[in-house]
Scaffold this motif. Sequence first.
Motif, PDB file in Angstrom:
ATOM      1  N   UNK A  46      -6.915  65.282  -7.144  1.00 20.82           N
ATOM      2  CA  UNK A  46      -6.427  66.044  -8.293  1.00 20.82           C
ATOM      3  C   UNK A  46      -6.938  65.327  -9.535  1.00 20.82           C
ATOM      4  N   UNK A  47      -7.553  66.060 -10.451  1.00 23.54           N
ATOM      5  CA  UNK A  47      -8.069  65.430 -11.662  1.00 23.54           C
ATOM      6  C   UNK A  47      -6.945  65.202 -12.670  1.00 23.54           C
ATOM      7  N   UNK A  48      -7.195  64.308 -13.591  1.00 23.33           N
ATOM      8  CA  UNK A  48      -6.214  64.056 -14.650  1.00 23.33           C
ATOM      9  C   UNK A  48      -5.996  65.317 -15.480  1.00 23.33           C
ATOM     10  N   UNK A  49      -7.064  66.068 -15.726  1.00 22.94           N
ATOM     11  CA  UNK A  49      -6.946  67.310 -16.499  1.00 22.94           C
ATOM     12  C   UNK A  49      -6.043  68.313 -15.778  1.00 22.94           C
ATOM     13  N   UNK A  50      -6.205  68.447 -14.462  1.00 19.95           N
ATOM     14  CA  UNK A  50      -5.346  69.360 -13.690  1.00 19.95           C
ATOM     15  C   UNK A  50      -3.891  68.915 -13.746  1.00 19.95           C
ATOM     16  N   UNK A  51      -3.671  67.614 -13.613  1.00 20.40           N
ATOM     17  CA  UNK A  51      -2.307  67.090 -13.672  1.00 20.40           C
ATOM     18  C   UNK A  51      -1.704  67.323 -15.053  1.00 20.40           C
ATOM     19  N   UNK A  52      -2.451  67.015 -16.098  1.00 17.68           N
ATOM     20  CA  UNK A  52      -1.950  67.202 -17.462  1.00 17.68           C
ATOM     21  C   UNK A  52      -1.672  68.656 -17.771  1.00 17.68           C
TER      22      UNK A  52
ATOM     23  N   UNK B  51       2.100  58.346 -10.673  1.00 18.03           N
ATOM     24  CA  UNK B  51       1.172  58.660 -11.759  1.00 18.03           C
ATOM     25  C   UNK B  51       0.483  57.393 -12.249  1.00 18.03           C
ATOM     26  N   UNK B  52       1.200  56.277 -12.260  1.00 14.79           N
ATOM     27  CA  UNK B  52       0.587  55.015 -12.671  1.00 14.79           C
ATOM     28  C   UNK B  52      -0.571  54.643 -11.747  1.00 14.79           C
ATOM     29  N   UNK B  53      -0.398  54.884 -10.465  1.00 12.65           N
ATOM     30  CA  UNK B  53      -1.471  54.633  -9.495  1.00 12.65           C
ATOM     31  C   UNK B  53      -2.618  55.614  -9.736  1.00 12.65           C
ATOM     32  N   UNK B  54      -2.272  56.870  -9.963  1.00 12.53           N
ATOM     33  CA  UNK B  54      -3.299  57.886 -10.215  1.00 12.53           C
ATOM     34  C   UNK B  54      -4.116  57.542 -11.463  1.00 12.53           C
ATOM     35  N   UNK B  55      -3.475  57.010 -12.487  1.00 15.44           N
ATOM     36  CA  UNK B  55      -4.190  56.655 -13.719  1.00 15.44           C
ATOM     37  C   UNK B  55      -5.288  55.616 -13.454  1.00 15.44           C
ATOM     38  N   UNK B  56      -5.008  54.671 -12.594  1.00 14.78           N
ATOM     39  CA  UNK B  56      -6.028  53.670 -12.228  1.00 14.78           C
ATOM     40  C   UNK B  56      -7.209  54.373 -11.571  1.00 14.78           C
ATOM     41  N   UNK B  57      -6.927  55.300 -10.674  1.00 16.87           N
ATOM     42  CA  UNK B  57      -7.991  56.038  -9.983  1.00 16.87           C
ATOM     43  C   UNK B  57      -8.767  56.931 -10.954  1.00 16.87           C
TER      44      UNK B  57
ATOM     45  N   UNK C  46       0.825  68.823  -7.306  1.00 19.54           N
ATOM     46  CA  UNK C  46       1.007  68.090  -8.551  1.00 19.54           C
ATOM     47  C   UNK C  46       2.484  67.924  -8.874  1.00 19.54           C
ATOM     48  N   UNK C  47       3.282  68.922  -8.558  1.00 17.12           N
ATOM     49  CA  UNK C  47       4.699  68.864  -8.907  1.00 17.12           C
ATOM     50  C   UNK C  47       5.446  67.773  -8.152  1.00 17.12           C
TER      51      UNK C  47
END
Length: 127
Positions: A73-79, A13-19, A5-6
């Motif tokens: 990696x989930x959004x929750x894990x990233x956040x 992150x913009x790409x990850x948000x779409x996913x 994640x680091x």
Amino acid sequence: MKSLVSKITDSEVEVMRVLWEAGCELPIADIRKPLEKSSGWESSTIKTLLRRLCNKGVVLSTKRDVFYYKPLVSEAEYNEYTTQNLIDRLYDGSAKNLVASLLGRKKLDDADIEELRTLFKVGESNE
């Protein structure tokens, strides 16, 4: 997980948000459309970002008729990681100091403060 994640950049992150928003694996076309509209990126840029995310181990690509991508990696894990990292870097690991800073700079309105009070009360009853 932390080391994966680091290494995610802001553009990635913009790409990850779409996913994350899709909630399922997506073909490249379904990833490209919203990113081209919101960021103005070329298709080659988006493909490069996806390749980097795959190389970092945070996205999995599957070849069918076209490539499909899904986040590992989930959004929750990233956040959770980025929030803790922010607290560690800027507030010496103290979430209390973060909240105090927000209160001191009037970044929280009365409704926000009341919502936090409710959350603290719920937290107390769960112990």
